[in-house]
Motif scaffolding. Structure first.
Motif, PDB file in Angstrom:
ATOM      1  N   LEU A  61      46.756  28.760 -29.437  1.00 34.76           N
ATOM      2  CA  LEU A  61      46.187  29.697 -30.401  1.00 34.76           C
ATOM      3  C   LEU A  61      45.417  28.857 -31.421  1.00 34.76           C
ATOM      4  CD1 LEU A  61      48.433  32.445 -32.064  1.00 34.76           C
ATOM      5  CD2 LEU A  61      46.264  31.711 -32.957  1.00 34.76           C
ATOM      6  N   ALA A  62      44.117  29.113 -31.550  1.00 34.92           N
ATOM      7  CA  ALA A  62      43.285  28.304 -32.452  1.00 34.92           C
ATOM      8  C   ALA A  62      42.736  29.155 -33.578  1.00 34.92           C
ATOM      9  CB  ALA A  62      42.127  27.678 -31.669  1.00 34.92           C
ATOM     10  N   GLY A  63      42.704  28.576 -34.776  1.00 38.67           N
ATOM     11  CA  GLY A  63      42.055  29.250 -35.894  1.00 38.67           C
ATOM     12  C   GLY A  63      42.990  29.851 -36.920  1.00 38.67           C
ATOM     13  N   LEU A  64      44.289  29.657 -36.760  1.00 37.10           N
ATOM     14  CA  LEU A  64      45.245  30.163 -37.755  1.00 37.10           C
ATOM     15  C   LEU A  64      46.235  29.053 -38.085  1.00 37.10           C
ATOM     16  CD1 LEU A  64      46.433  33.694 -36.503  1.00 37.10           C
ATOM     17  CD2 LEU A  64      45.040  33.213 -38.528  1.00 37.10           C
ATOM     18  N   SER A  65      46.583  28.923 -39.392  1.00 36.24           N
ATOM     19  CA  SER A  65      47.558  27.884 -39.716  1.00 36.24           C
ATOM     20  C   SER A  65      48.852  28.471 -40.268  1.00 36.24           C
ATOM     21  CB  SER A  65      46.951  26.875 -40.693  1.00 36.24           C
ATOM     22  OG  SER A  65      46.372  27.568 -41.766  1.00 36.24           O
ATOM     23  N   SER A  66      49.052  29.781 -40.132  1.00 39.25           N
ATOM     24  CA  SER A  66      50.243  30.394 -40.718  1.00 39.25           C
ATOM     25  C   SER A  66      51.476  30.241 -39.836  1.00 39.25           C
ATOM     26  CB  SER A  66      49.993  31.877 -40.959  1.00 39.25           C
ATOM     27  OG  SER A  66      49.914  32.540 -39.719  1.00 39.25           O
ATOM     28  N   PRO A 106      42.578  24.698 -37.095  1.00 41.16           N
ATOM     29  CA  PRO A 106      44.023  24.535 -36.873  1.00 41.16           C
ATOM     30  C   PRO A 106      44.438  25.144 -35.530  1.00 41.16           C
ATOM     31  CG  PRO A 106      43.598  26.299 -38.455  1.00 41.16           C
ATOM     32  CD  PRO A 106      42.268  25.649 -38.184  1.00 41.16           C
ATOM     33  N   CYS A 107      45.323  24.440 -34.810  1.00 47.06           N
ATOM     34  CA  CYS A 107      45.734  24.909 -33.482  1.00 47.06           C
ATOM     35  C   CYS A 107      47.233  24.768 -33.309  1.00 47.06           C
ATOM     36  CB  CYS A 107      45.100  24.062 -32.378  1.00 47.06           C
ATOM     37  SG  CYS A 107      43.315  24.140 -32.311  1.00 47.06           S
ATOM     38  N   VAL A 108      47.790  25.624 -32.468  1.00 42.95           N
ATOM     39  CA  VAL A 108      49.200  25.507 -32.104  1.00 42.95           C
ATOM     40  C   VAL A 108      49.327  25.977 -30.656  1.00 42.95           C
ATOM     41  CG1 VAL A 108      49.734  27.780 -33.140  1.00 42.95           C
ATOM     42  CG2 VAL A 108      51.578  26.158 -32.736  1.00 42.95           C
ATOM     43  N   GLY A 109      50.204  25.289 -29.895  1.00 37.83           N
ATOM     44  CA  GLY A 109      50.333  25.690 -28.487  1.00 37.83           C
ATOM     45  C   GLY A 109      51.447  24.934 -27.793  1.00 37.83           C
ATOM     46  N   PHE A 110      51.586  25.209 -26.485  1.00 40.71           N
ATOM     47  CA  PHE A 110      52.606  24.485 -25.721  1.00 40.71           C
ATOM     48  C   PHE A 110      52.155  24.285 -24.279  1.00 40.71           C
ATOM     49  CE2 PHE A 110      53.873  28.943 -24.975  1.00 40.71           C
ATOM     50  CZ  PHE A 110      54.034  28.961 -23.594  1.00 40.71           C
ATOM     51  N   GLY A 111      52.856  23.368 -23.611  1.00 38.78           N
ATOM     52  CA  GLY A 111      52.641  23.141 -22.188  1.00 38.78           C
ATOM     53  C   GLY A 111      53.967  23.309 -21.464  1.00 38.78           C
ATOM     54  N   MET A 112      53.922  23.952 -20.292  1.00 39.58           N
ATOM     55  CA  MET A 112      55.136  24.138 -19.500  1.00 39.58           C
ATOM     56  C   MET A 112      54.846  23.742 -18.059  1.00 39.58           C
ATOM     57  SD  MET A 112      56.990  27.617 -18.395  1.00 39.58           S
ATOM     58  CE  MET A 112      55.643  27.898 -17.297  1.00 39.58           C
ATOM     59  N   GLY A 113      55.608  22.766 -17.543  1.00 39.33           N
ATOM     60  CA  GLY A 113      55.339  22.251 -16.202  1.00 39.33           C
ATOM     61  C   GLY A 113      55.940  23.121 -15.105  1.00 39.33           C
ATOM     62  N   ASP A 114      55.247  23.160 -13.953  1.00 39.11           N
ATOM     63  CA  ASP A 114      55.742  23.988 -12.848  1.00 39.11           C
ATOM     64  C   ASP A 114      56.999  23.398 -12.202  1.00 39.11           C
ATOM     65  OD1 ASP A 114      54.283  21.836 -11.645  1.00 39.11           O
ATOM     66  OD2 ASP A 114      54.182  22.963  -9.783  1.00 39.11           O
ATOM     67  N   VAL A 115      57.137  22.071 -12.223  1.00 38.79           N
ATOM     68  CA  VAL A 115      58.261  21.447 -11.525  1.00 38.79           C
ATOM     69  C   VAL A 115      59.574  21.839 -12.185  1.00 38.79           C
ATOM     70  CG1 VAL A 115      59.159  19.273 -10.617  1.00 38.79           C
ATOM     71  CG2 VAL A 115      56.717  19.490 -11.094  1.00 38.79           C
TER      72      VAL A 115
END
Ligand code: HAM
Length: 417
Positions: A132-137, A299-308
């Protein structure tokens, strides 16, 4: 005679035979549906990137030890992407004037890391990225953790099946300042903390005392007002999550995440089953990455989730979805003259959405039935001259060795009922 070529894949990567690929695609299907319900849109990019994209700001371990980097024929240094976040930041920066912020994007790229292959760790994996980009809340941070929670819930996972560990780089930075560490020392400390679970406790303590007299974590209780403020903001964040039904999130002051670009909230998701100890997801806030491409930062926030690790999780909890792509019906042909009729009839069934294959071999019908069983196809119809001129066919249900006479135009209904 030269050695015959090996049929096994390159070390640490996987071949996906159709049933394995179908299983992964059905997992991806659930992920896509879930994210799109929340307004996240899918993007993609090439796995080839300029090497310098990773050298500026990622994790030292990844750049120095884990990238596949080579020189192309034009002398450019190229890296096979080890993660998607720098590509995401590059794409956002490249069109930041046109893109509508806040921006909700997801992707399912394959990533390449030169790691020692082991359970849960490969040299190529697929990784869901949600950003999610563009918010810092705090609300943006909470939405991202909610998305992680929503993805696992969509497979039927319950709150007791996994735990979300949360920390804040802001808090960690304040703690290291309190302990008198320089920014260089703080980075060394955070890296050490990241390895804490892999080190013997004495070795960890010895390394910390090499950096500072007092362990920064000891300032958690009774630290300065600015430490207390950062801590209060985490408490507030956990409350926000609780209000959204996420009761399995906990504060973990030792959680750091290996990347240098995180600037605020960081989190990881773990399976509560001890058989599967790896982290399933990792992510956090990174407000400085887009700014590296010049002009204003986003500002950005996010995550990565692996398939394995996700597949391991779903398997240990009995939550793997069924794949729905294999053929449903095998149309057998009693003789060569039947083929043209069978092909035409197959098309009328396909037009109704049924997945059908038609026998093209000269095997007798008995062999064709065995072939259908071996392929795991659930239904079989022998389609010859009398079926072509008549109005019914005999549908065999192979698992039950039963047979039923069905009107030709109700076959799809019969199979799908
Ligand atoms: P990461 O912690 O390096 O974060 O990877 C996220 C997840 O990808 C891990 O929790 C694990 O499930 C999976 N993973 C990583 N490496 C491997 C591997 N060698 N084999 C199998 N699975 C693996 C990132 O990559 C960040 N860029 C995530 C992010 C997105 N942060 C913000 N947005």
């Amino acid at each position: 005679m030269p050695e015959p070529l090996a049929t096994d894949p390159y070390k640490g990567v996987r071949d996906f035979y159709p049933s394995e690929w179908a299983r992964l695609q059905s997992v991806f299907g659930i992920i896509r549906t879930t994210l799109e319900l929340y307004g996240y849109e899918e993007y993609n990019a090439s796995p080839l990137e300029r090497a310098e994209l990773y050298e500026a700001k990622t994790s030292e371990e990844i750049v120095n030890e884990q990238t596949y980097t080579f020189e192309d024929r034009g002398g450019r240094r190229v890296t096979l992407r080890p993660e998607m976040t720098p590509t995401f930041a590059r794409m956002v920066a490249g069109k930041r004037r046109e893109l509508p912020f806040p921006l909700r994007w997801y992707s399912l790229p394959n990533l390449f890391r030169y790691e020692r292959p082991q359970r849960g760790r490969l040299r190529e994996h697929y990784q869901l990225n949600v950003d999610l980009a563009g918010l810092s809340s705090l609300h943006a941070d909470a939405e991202i953790v909610r998305m992680a929670h929503a993805v696992l819930s969509a497979f039927g996972a319950k709150n007791q099946d996994f735990i979300i560990r949360i920390n804040s780089r802001t808090l960690l930075t304040k703690l290291t300042e309190e302990a008198g560490l320089s920014s260089e020392g703080a980075r060394a400390y955070i890296r050490l903390l990241d390895k804490k679970s892999k080190l013997p406790p004495e070795e960890f303590r010895a390394s910390v005392s090499g950096l500072t007299k007092t362990d920064p974590l000891s300032f958690l209780e009774g630290g300065s007002p600015s430490v207390q403020e950062a801590k209060a903001s985490i408490d507030q964040f956990l409350l926000l999550l609780q209000e959204a039904g996420i009761t399995n999130a906990v504060f973990d002051p030792t959680l750091t995440r290996g990347f240098d670009y995180y600037t605020g909230m960081v989190f990881e998701v773990f399976d509560t089953n001890p058989e599967n100890p790896r982290s399933l997801f990792g992510g956090g806030r990174y407000d400085g990455l887009v700014g590296m491409f010049g002009a204003e930062s986003v500002p950005c926030v996010g995550f990565g989730m692996g398939d394995v690790t996700l597949l391991d999780f779903l398997e240990t909890h009995g939550l793997l979805p069924e794949a729905h792509t294999a053929p449903e019906l095998y149309l057998g042909t009693p003789d060569e003259g039947a083929l043209a009729h069978a092909l035409a009839y197959a098309d009328t069934l396909r037009a109704q959405g049924l997945r059908v294959i038609v026998n093209l071999t000269s095997k007798p019908l008995g062999e064709q039935i065995k072939d259908a069983v071996r392929r795991g196809i659930p239904y079989f119809i022998a389609y010859g001259g009398s079926e072509e001129s008549g109005s019914t066919v005999r549908v065999k249900t192979l698992a039950k060795s039963s047979e039923e006479e069905v009107p030709k135009d109700s076959v799809v209904e019969h199979i799908r009922r």
